[in-house]
Write a protein that holds these residues in place. Structure first.
Motif, PDB file in Angstrom:
ATOM      1  N   VAL A 124      41.972  43.363  34.072  1.00 32.89           N
ATOM      2  CA  VAL A 124      41.434  42.179  34.108  1.00 32.89           C
ATOM      3  C   VAL A 124      39.797  42.576  34.391  1.00 32.89           C
ATOM      4  N   VAL A 155      44.125  33.537  30.973  1.00 30.69           N
ATOM      5  CA  VAL A 155      43.085  34.378  30.874  1.00 30.69           C
ATOM      6  C   VAL A 155      41.856  34.039  30.088  1.00 30.69           C
ATOM      7  N   LEU A 191      40.741  34.574  39.055  1.00 29.87           N
ATOM      8  CA  LEU A 191      41.597  34.669  37.942  1.00 29.87           C
ATOM      9  C   LEU A 191      42.848  35.844  38.417  1.00 29.87           C
ATOM     10  N   MET A 247      46.735  35.327  38.688  1.00 31.60           N
ATOM     11  CA  MET A 247      47.616  36.338  38.006  1.00 31.60           C
ATOM     12  C   MET A 247      48.731  36.839  38.452  1.00 31.60           C
TER      13      MET A 247
END
Length: 234
Positions: free
Chosen positions: A122, A190, A211, A215
């Motif tokens: 990420v 995403v 984020l 996730m």
């Protein structure tokens, strides 16, 4: 002049695409097969990114792209019917690039340390998004017509297929259909969150941290549900 007629025809196509209710994948008229053509094709795409970054999609024109690439407008139309096809090709280029990056990380999943892998990837994607402003402009341009949106969905699904395969060892007892849906959800989240992270006035670091939280919680839940499932569907 031929170039003027081509430009007028392209503008008529643009107007039609903006109002069309049909959804179809937008692709180049042809792809280069020789090195010289490939250089021209790449130059047009690079110039397109510059125009998008500088002016945004509303001011994006094929004429400006050709001028920046220092190529005749007729050369552009040999490859691309209009500006919508150009942004779809840029989007495909971006998605393929991320797929290649993900493949490089793939050897680390699954493992006991998959959360570290997730954070690492990420961060990598977030850095890519920050270092190349055209990624956000391409993503936004893809929302402009039914056909560009449909093409974007096709690109995301191809990416999600790769993610679903990676999720297999992590969620071995999860039905394949649900795993595919999970992958599509992850890909959509995403891209949406990365776009959100670079909006004016938004803290990029804070958005990326959120984020990761989303996730992580999602994948931990998926892993737990798979362990509790009675029998493998593979």
């Amino acid at each position: 002049m031929e170039s003027s007629a081509s430009a007028q025809a392209a503008r008529r196509i643009d107007a039609a695409l903006e109002s069309t209710v049909e959804t179809q994948e937008l692709m180049p008229r042809r792809r280069p097969t020789q090195e010289r053509s490939q250089r021209k094709f790449d130059a047009l795409l690079a110039a397109s990114r510059d125009v998008l970054s500088d002016a945004g999609f509303e001011s994006f024109t094929c004429e400006e792209v050709a001028a920046r690439a220092e190529l005749p407008i007729g050369t552009l139309y040999q490859f691309f019917a209009n500006k919508y096809v150009i942004v779809c090709e840029l989007n495909r280029q971006d998605v393929v690039g991320v797929q290649q990056e993900l493949a490089d990380f793939n050897g680390e999943v699954p493992s006991l340390d998959w959360l570290r892998f997730l954070n690492k990837f990420v961060d990598h994607m977030a850095n890519m998004w920050m270092s190349d402003p055209s990624r956000r402009e391409v993503w936004l341009a893809m929302q402009s017509t039914p056909s560009t949106r449909a093409t974007g969905v096709i690109h995301e699904r191809e990416f999600a297929d790769q993610v679903a395969r990676m999720l297999g060892p992590l969620t071995p007892r999860t039905p394949r259909v649900r795993r595919n849906l999970m992958a599509q959800v992850l890909v959509h989240i995403v891209y949406s969150m990365l776009n959100f992270s670079v909006q004016d006035g938004q803290s990029h670091e804070d958005a990326v941290a959120e984020l990761k939280r989303i996730m992580t919680a999602y994948l931990l839940g998926a892993e737990r549900d798979s362990r509790r499932s009675g029998a493998s569907t593979e």
